[in-house]
Design a protein around this motif. Structure first.
Motif, short mmCIF file in Angstrom:
data_model
loop_
_atom_site.label_atom_id
_atom_site.label_comp_id
_atom_site.label_asym_id
_atom_site.label_seq_id
_atom_site.Cartn_x
_atom_site.Cartn_y
_atom_site.Cartn_z
N LEU A 166 18.63 100.38 -26.17
CA LEU A 166 18.24 101.69 -26.66
C LEU A 166 17.62 101.58 -28.05
CD1 LEU A 166 18.33 104.63 -25.83
CD2 LEU A 166 20.49 104.85 -27.04
N ASP A 167 18.23 100.75 -28.89
CA ASP A 167 17.67 100.55 -30.23
C ASP A 167 16.27 99.97 -30.15
OD1 ASP A 167 19.89 101.60 -31.40
OD2 ASP A 167 20.83 99.66 -31.85
N ALA A 168 16.08 99.04 -29.20
CA ALA A 168 14.76 98.45 -29.01
C ALA A 168 13.77 99.55 -28.60
CB ALA A 168 14.80 97.35 -27.96
N LEU A 169 14.20 100.40 -27.71
CA LEU A 169 13.34 101.48 -27.22
C LEU A 169 12.95 102.42 -28.36
CD1 LEU A 169 12.41 102.26 -24.30
CD2 LEU A 169 14.10 104.08 -24.44
N HIS A 170 13.92 102.68 -29.24
CA HIS A 170 13.65 103.59 -30.36
C HIS A 170 12.64 103.03 -31.33
CE1 HIS A 170 16.30 106.51 -29.01
NE2 HIS A 170 17.44 106.04 -29.48
N ARG A 171 12.41 101.71 -31.26
CA ARG A 171 11.45 101.13 -32.20
C ARG A 171 10.02 101.35 -31.75
NH1 ARG A 171 12.96 95.24 -33.48
NH2 ARG A 171 10.96 95.40 -34.52
N MET A 172 9.86 101.91 -30.57
CA MET A 172 8.48 102.18 -30.10
C MET A 172 8.04 103.52 -30.64
SD MET A 172 8.23 100.88 -26.33
CE MET A 172 8.95 99.35 -25.86
N PRO A 173 6.99 103.49 -31.45
CA PRO A 173 6.61 104.71 -32.15
C PRO A 173 5.67 105.62 -31.35
CG PRO A 173 5.25 102.91 -32.89
CD PRO A 173 6.13 102.36 -31.80
N GLU A 174 5.24 105.19 -30.16
CA GLU A 174 4.14 105.96 -29.57
C GLU A 174 4.53 107.39 -29.21
OE1 GLU A 174 4.86 102.72 -28.06
OE2 GLU A 174 4.23 102.94 -25.97
N HIS A 175 3.51 108.21 -29.32
CA HIS A 175 3.71 109.64 -29.17
C HIS A 175 3.97 110.02 -27.72
CE1 HIS A 175 2.76 113.90 -29.12
NE2 HIS A 175 3.13 113.88 -30.37
N SER A 176 3.03 109.66 -26.84
CA SER A 176 3.26 110.01 -25.44
C SER A 176 3.94 108.82 -24.78
CB SER A 176 1.96 110.35 -24.73
OG SER A 176 0.89 109.64 -25.28
N SER A 177 5.23 108.85 -24.76
CA SER A 177 5.97 107.71 -24.22
C SER A 177 6.06 107.84 -22.70
CB SER A 177 7.36 107.65 -24.82
OG SER A 177 8.18 108.61 -24.19
N PHE A 178 6.41 106.76 -22.07
CA PHE A 178 6.51 106.73 -20.62
C PHE A 178 7.76 105.94 -20.31
CE2 PHE A 178 4.97 104.61 -16.58
CZ PHE A 178 5.16 105.72 -15.81
N PHE A 179 8.89 106.66 -20.23
CA PHE A 179 10.21 106.03 -20.21
C PHE A 179 10.33 104.93 -19.17
CE2 PHE A 179 14.61 106.01 -18.59
CZ PHE A 179 15.22 105.49 -19.71
N ARG A 180 9.85 105.22 -17.96
CA ARG A 180 9.99 104.25 -16.88
C ARG A 180 9.32 102.93 -17.25
NH1 ARG A 180 7.99 106.95 -11.55
NH2 ARG A 180 8.88 108.72 -12.65
N GLY A 181 8.16 103.05 -17.93
CA GLY A 181 7.44 101.85 -18.33
C GLY A 181 8.06 101.18 -19.55
#
Ligand code: UDP
Ligand code: MG
Length: 323
Positions: A166-181
């Motif tokens: 989850l912490d790794a995921l939070h480091r992705m700054p992109e605006h339109s995220s695509f959770f599955r990807g």
């Protein structure tokens, strides 16, 4: 050490009576399994009474928390809001319409305790989906997997993430995220459990065709620039074609019997016009993404939270002490 805390994160958009049903079902499954859990419900700008139902649930059960976004931001943003609010050692993302069977959660937790950081639920069947839906999602998942090498075949949004993932995921700054990807892209030790996707508990799918199309385009453009290269390749193929056709035309003209050109001209115009416009469209999609990212607007806005914080004070203290 206390038992690990499992956060169940579920977005809610106009689910109405589904809210109570969902919370009850989660308790029904997780309590007998002896799991300590919290439920984080994100109201994604519902226009019905979902929010007051969430507040009611939060008052009745201290394990339930609610966030209300200021408008409908879409499922992806609602998920992000929930993930950022979750305080568990592991987080389970699940649809609130009971299409994702909560009964699979204990198995997912076991996989996590056995060392997996990301546990994906993969579809065993697809009874709950219409044929059109099934076909288009298959097509998209195949195309996505082929273009990006992030495997989405049979994937769902129903996943468990460890705190580290989850912490790794939070480091992705992109605006339109695509959770599955993104939750696949991060890597980490993975495991899968098979689930049966059920019929929707109430009402019809909240996704409009337009929203699904946007999700597909966003998902693709955020993961790969392959479509841009395809445009380049198509351009090159066209160049070769033009040389051949051009040479043939000149030779015919010199030898004195050029073709009657009207049909040829019309066809060529149509084909080149289409290619040019599609090419521009592809470039435009990427430009739009850059524009969106550059503006740097917040990905969601929270209007209110349930008053009583679901985790009792001492739990929060224990959590901090553990880190
Ligand atoms: N959802 C949401 N915001 C939206 C659309 C959907 O939060 O704009 C939620 C919805 O309440 C549900 C989940 O996302 O919990 C999946 O939606 P739905 O069941 O309509 O999608 P499908 O099962 O057809 O993919
Ligand atoms: Mg659904």
């Amino acid at each position: 050490m206390t038992d690990p805390l499992i956060s169940v994160v579920a977005p809610i958009y106009d689910e109405g009576p589904g809210v109570e049903q969902f919370v009850a079902r989660i308790a029904e499954v997780l309590e007998p399994a002896g799991l300590r859990y919290e439920v984080v419900l994100i109201d994604d700008g519902s226009t019905d009474d979902s929010w007051s139902r969430i507040v009611g649930q939060a008052q009745a059960d201290p394990r339930v928390r609610g966030l209300r976004l200021s408008r409908n931001f879409g499922k992806e943003s609602a998920l992000l809001a929930g993930l950022e609010a979750a305080s568990g050692d592991a987080v389970v993302v699940i649809d609130s319409d009971l299409q994702h069977p909560p009964s699979a959660i204990p198995a997912m937790v076991r996989r996590w305790q056995d060392g997996a950081h990301v546990v994906e639920a993969v579809k065993r069947n697809r009874t709950g989906q219409s044929i059109g839906n099934r076909l288009s999602s298959r097509l998209f998942n195949k195309a996505f997997t082929g273009l990006t090498r992030v495997d989405l075949v049979d994937a769902t949004d129903f996943r468990l993430l460890s705190r580290a993932a989850l912490d790794a995921l939070h480091r992705m700054p992109e605006h339109s995220s695509f959770f599955r990807g993104t939750s696949s892209w991060i890597g980490f030790t993975r495991a899968t459990v098979e689930v049966d996707i059920d019929h929707r508990a109430g009402g019809a799918s909240r996704w409009t065709l337009r929203a699904l199309f946007r999700l597909a385009v966003n998902g693709l453009t955020s993961f790969t620039s392959a479509p841009l290269h395809l445009v380049t390749l198509a351009g090159l193929a066209f160049a070769v074609f033009s040389v051949l056709l051009g040479a043939q035309t000149v030779v015919r003209w010199v030898s004195g019997h050029s073709v009657a050109g009207f049909t040829t001209v019309i066809l060529l115009l149509l084909v080149t016009g289409t290619f040019v416009l599609i090419g521009l469209g592809v470039i435009g999609e990427y430009l739009a993404r850059i524009h969106e990212e550059v503006r740097g607007r917040p990905r969601y806005l929270i209007e209110e939270r349930t008053v009583r914080d679901a985790i009792p004070e001492q739990w929060v203290v224990e959590q901090r002490a553990e880190r």
